[in-house]
Write a protein that holds these residues in place. Structure first.
Motif, PDB file in Angstrom:
ATOM      1  N   MET A  53     -10.451  -6.114   1.158  1.00  0.00           N
ATOM      2  CA  MET A  53      -9.517  -7.118   0.798  1.00  0.00           C
ATOM      3  C   MET A  53      -8.998  -6.517  -0.712  1.00  0.00           C
ATOM      4  O   MET A  53      -9.739  -6.028  -1.390  1.00  0.00           O
ATOM      5  CB  MET A  53     -10.088  -8.184   0.664  1.00  0.00           C
ATOM      6  CG  MET A  53      -9.974  -8.981   1.969  1.00  0.00           C
ATOM      7  SD  MET A  53     -10.837 -10.832   1.833  1.00  0.00           S
ATOM      8  CE  MET A  53     -10.793 -11.103   3.540  1.00  0.00           C
ATOM      9  N   SER A  54      -7.617  -7.121  -0.871  1.00  0.00           N
ATOM     10  CA  SER A  54      -7.109  -6.780  -2.120  1.00  0.00           C
ATOM     11  C   SER A  54      -7.558  -7.859  -3.254  1.00  0.00           C
ATOM     12  O   SER A  54      -8.392  -8.887  -2.511  1.00  0.00           O
ATOM     13  CB  SER A  54      -5.595  -7.017  -2.331  1.00  0.00           C
ATOM     14  OG  SER A  54      -5.325  -8.391  -1.789  1.00  0.00           O
ATOM     15  N   THR A  55      -7.537  -7.534  -4.474  1.00  0.00           N
ATOM     16  CA  THR A  55      -7.850  -8.929  -5.311  1.00  0.00           C
ATOM     17  C   THR A  55      -7.492 -10.078  -5.055  1.00  0.00           C
ATOM     18  O   THR A  55      -8.188 -10.999  -5.016  1.00  0.00           O
ATOM     19  CB  THR A  55      -7.616  -8.443  -7.135  1.00  0.00           C
ATOM     20  OG1 THR A  55      -8.183  -7.147  -7.405  1.00  0.00           O
ATOM     21  CG2 THR A  55      -8.264  -9.434  -7.873  1.00  0.00           C
ATOM     22  N   PRO A 117      -9.021  -3.158  -8.376  1.00  0.00           N
ATOM     23  CA  PRO A 117      -7.948  -3.459  -9.479  1.00  0.00           C
ATOM     24  C   PRO A 117      -7.765  -2.081 -10.416  1.00  0.00           C
ATOM     25  O   PRO A 117      -8.508  -1.192 -10.673  1.00  0.00           O
ATOM     26  CB  PRO A 117      -8.208  -4.683 -10.428  1.00  0.00           C
ATOM     27  CG  PRO A 117     -10.021  -4.621 -10.297  1.00  0.00           C
ATOM     28  CD  PRO A 117     -10.292  -4.260  -8.985  1.00  0.00           C
ATOM     29  N   ARG A 118      -6.843  -2.102 -11.143  1.00  0.00           N
ATOM     30  CA  ARG A 118      -6.104  -0.994 -11.820  1.00  0.00           C
ATOM     31  C   ARG A 118      -7.438  -0.548 -12.875  1.00  0.00           C
ATOM     32  O   ARG A 118      -7.533   0.593 -13.010  1.00  0.00           O
ATOM     33  CB  ARG A 118      -4.991  -1.139 -12.394  1.00  0.00           C
ATOM     34  CG  ARG A 118      -4.616  -0.208 -13.285  1.00  0.00           C
ATOM     35  CD  ARG A 118      -4.296   1.255 -12.633  1.00  0.00           C
ATOM     36  NE  ARG A 118      -3.536   1.151 -11.346  1.00  0.00           N
ATOM     37  CZ  ARG A 118      -3.127   2.198 -10.848  1.00  0.00           C
ATOM     38  NH1 ARG A 118      -3.707   3.266 -10.963  1.00  0.00           N
ATOM     39  NH2 ARG A 118      -2.366   2.141  -9.703  1.00  0.00           N
ATOM     40  N   GLU A 142      -1.525  -4.051  -5.780  1.00  0.00           N
ATOM     41  CA  GLU A 142      -0.096  -3.666  -6.250  1.00  0.00           C
ATOM     42  C   GLU A 142       0.765  -3.532  -5.281  1.00  0.00           C
ATOM     43  O   GLU A 142       1.793  -3.184  -5.024  1.00  0.00           O
ATOM     44  CB  GLU A 142      -0.372  -2.307  -6.966  1.00  0.00           C
ATOM     45  CG  GLU A 142      -1.313  -2.453  -8.275  1.00  0.00           C
ATOM     46  CD  GLU A 142      -1.570  -0.908  -8.746  1.00  0.00           C
ATOM     47  OE1 GLU A 142      -1.895  -0.975  -9.880  1.00  0.00           O
ATOM     48  OE2 GLU A 142      -1.145   0.043  -8.102  1.00  0.00           O
ATOM     49  N   VAL A 143       0.339  -3.895  -3.836  1.00  0.00           N
ATOM     50  CA  VAL A 143       1.144  -3.803  -2.515  1.00  0.00           C
ATOM     51  C   VAL A 143       1.104  -5.245  -2.093  1.00  0.00           C
ATOM     52  O   VAL A 143       0.333  -6.026  -2.344  1.00  0.00           O
ATOM     53  CB  VAL A 143       0.578  -2.764  -1.735  1.00  0.00           C
ATOM     54  CG1 VAL A 143       1.075  -1.298  -2.143  1.00  0.00           C
ATOM     55  CG2 VAL A 143      -0.844  -2.685  -1.301  1.00  0.00           C
ATOM     56  N   ASP A 151      -0.709  -0.821   3.754  1.00  0.00           N
ATOM     57  CA  ASP A 151       0.243  -0.961   2.644  1.00  0.00           C
ATOM     58  C   ASP A 151      -0.212   0.180   1.568  1.00  0.00           C
ATOM     59  O   ASP A 151       0.693   0.645   0.968  1.00  0.00           O
ATOM     60  CB  ASP A 151       0.232  -2.090   2.094  1.00  0.00           C
ATOM     61  CG  ASP A 151       0.817  -3.258   3.409  1.00  0.00           C
ATOM     62  OD1 ASP A 151       0.418  -3.280   4.482  1.00  0.00           O
ATOM     63  OD2 ASP A 151       1.663  -4.045   2.780  1.00  0.00           O
ATOM     64  N   GLY A 152      -1.503   0.283   1.097  1.00  0.00           N
ATOM     65  CA  GLY A 152      -2.011   0.822   0.305  1.00  0.00           C
ATOM     66  C   GLY A 152      -1.790   2.351   0.438  1.00  0.00           C
ATOM     67  O   GLY A 152      -1.058   3.214  -0.518  1.00  0.00           O
ATOM     68  N   TYR A 153      -2.166   2.641   1.521  1.00  0.00           N
ATOM     69  CA  TYR A 153      -2.125   4.267   2.048  1.00  0.00           C
ATOM     70  C   TYR A 153      -0.479   4.758   1.977  1.00  0.00           C
ATOM     71  O   TYR A 153      -0.252   5.813   1.676  1.00  0.00           O
ATOM     72  CB  TYR A 153      -2.989   4.496   3.694  1.00  0.00           C
ATOM     73  CG  TYR A 153      -4.202   4.672   3.210  1.00  0.00           C
ATOM     74  CD1 TYR A 153      -4.846   6.002   2.595  1.00  0.00           C
ATOM     75  CD2 TYR A 153      -5.254   3.824   3.375  1.00  0.00           C
ATOM     76  CE1 TYR A 153      -6.392   5.940   2.350  1.00  0.00           C
ATOM     77  CE2 TYR A 153      -6.534   3.889   3.259  1.00  0.00           C
ATOM     78  CZ  TYR A 153      -6.888   5.159   2.718  1.00  0.00           C
ATOM     79  OH  TYR A 153      -8.386   5.269   2.214  1.00  0.00           O
ATOM     80  N   LEU A 154       0.167   3.654   2.708  1.00  0.00           N
ATOM     81  CA  LEU A 154       1.761   4.236   2.672  1.00  0.00           C
ATOM     82  C   LEU A 154       2.358   4.257   1.371  1.00  0.00           C
ATOM     83  O   LEU A 154       3.051   5.170   1.138  1.00  0.00           O
ATOM     84  CB  LEU A 154       2.188   3.104   3.588  1.00  0.00           C
ATOM     85  CG  LEU A 154       2.051   3.055   5.004  1.00  0.00           C
ATOM     86  CD1 LEU A 154       2.844   1.767   5.658  1.00  0.00           C
ATOM     87  CD2 LEU A 154       2.357   4.122   5.860  1.00  0.00           C
ATOM     88  N   ARG A 155       1.898   3.461   0.602  1.00  0.00           N
ATOM     89  CA  ARG A 155       2.419   3.661  -1.024  1.00  0.00           C
ATOM     90  C   ARG A 155       2.118   4.646  -1.488  1.00  0.00           C
ATOM     91  O   ARG A 155       2.623   5.692  -2.256  1.00  0.00           O
ATOM     92  CB  ARG A 155       1.965   2.364  -1.707  1.00  0.00           C
ATOM     93  CG  ARG A 155       2.501   2.292  -3.242  1.00  0.00           C
ATOM     94  CD  ARG A 155       3.943   2.357  -3.283  1.00  0.00           C
ATOM     95  NE  ARG A 155       4.409   2.150  -4.686  1.00  0.00           N
ATOM     96  CZ  ARG A 155       5.751   2.738  -5.057  1.00  0.00           C
ATOM     97  NH1 ARG A 155       6.514   3.316  -4.449  1.00  0.00           N
ATOM     98  NH2 ARG A 155       6.079   2.703  -6.283  1.00  0.00           N
TER      99      ARG A 155
END
Length: 241
Positions: A53-55, A117-118, A142-143, A151-155
């Motif tokens: 999961m994202s943050t 996170p970044r 960020e996506v 989304d993350g891989y596509l970006r």
């Protein structure tokens, strides 16, 4: 270096937690400790649900499902602060991580798609001494959606300027594998001892390896769609503990 026509895949994308950094269990320990400090029981399935999961997603899960008081933003900040402290104290890498990154970067552009996170991406890659080798790094915060969404891989592929279907990724978790597959990528699995993916998920990967030492050009040639001798069954092994 292989000639361009011989190089399998146009780019290679790494996951981070559990693939390069041995931190999946650290995330779980910190979240469980946070719940315990607020006298909240740990729900069945919560650990697996938050992997990938994202943050914004996992912090909302901590508040809405685990029942932490306060806002998702507060839960995220408390968790990430504890992770940063742990990184500075002792960041444990998956054996062979630095060498694997250097091997892949020697032949093609490489990227990173992670749920961290970044601030933790920066800390981890600096600690490893490989920051400059990555052409693109993306946090799923960020996506639009975290793993298992693509989304993350596509970006990352977009930033590298490559077609996802001509790229390979390495992942350790169920949600991570599903994310890379949904992006149309060829996936190599590195199952962890910490909540490994189910066999039906591993069966969708082009290869299953037991260590990063097995991530070599020979393996990529074997699983590449461009190779007339590629086999999707020979590289796979049952690596469950």
């Amino acid at each position: 270096m292989l000639a361009p026509a011989q190089t399998p895949f146009d780019a290679f994308v790494f996951d981070m937690d559990g693939t390069l950094t041995d931190t999946e269990a650290v995330w779980d320990d910190i979240r469980r400790d946070l719940a315990a400090r607020h006298d909240r029981p740990w729900p069945d399935g919560a650990t697996q649900a938050m992997m990938g999961m994202s943050t914004p997603e996992w912090s909302s899960y901590l508040v809405e499902t685990v029942g932490l008081p306060g806002t998702p933003e507060e839960a995220a900040q408390e968790t990430i602060d504890a992770m940063v402290e742990q990184y500075h104290r002792d960041l444990t890498l998956v054996p062979g991580a630095v060498a694997a990154v250097r091997r892949m970067a020697a032949e093609r552009p490489i990227g990173l798609a992670t749920s961290s996170p970044r601030v933790l991406i920066t800390a981890a890659l600096d600690e490893m001494g490989v920051t400059d080798l990555f052409g693109a790094t993306v946090s799923t915060e960020e996506v639009a959606a975290g793993k298992p969404a693509p989304d993350g891989y596509l970006r990352v592929c977009q930033l590298l300027g490559v077609d996802p279907t001509r790229c390979a990724a390495i992942e350790d978790s169920t949600n991570g594998i599903r994310s890379a597959l949904a992006a149309g990528m060829t996936v190599i699995a590195l199952p962890p001892h910490f909540h490994p993916p189910a066999q039906d998920v591993l069966d969708r990967c082009a290869a299953v390896i037991g260590s990063l030492d097995e991530l070599t050009e020979d393996l990529l040639v074997q699983i590449s769609p461009r190779s007339t001798t590629a086999s999707t069954t020979a590289p796979k092994e049952d690596t469950h503990p």
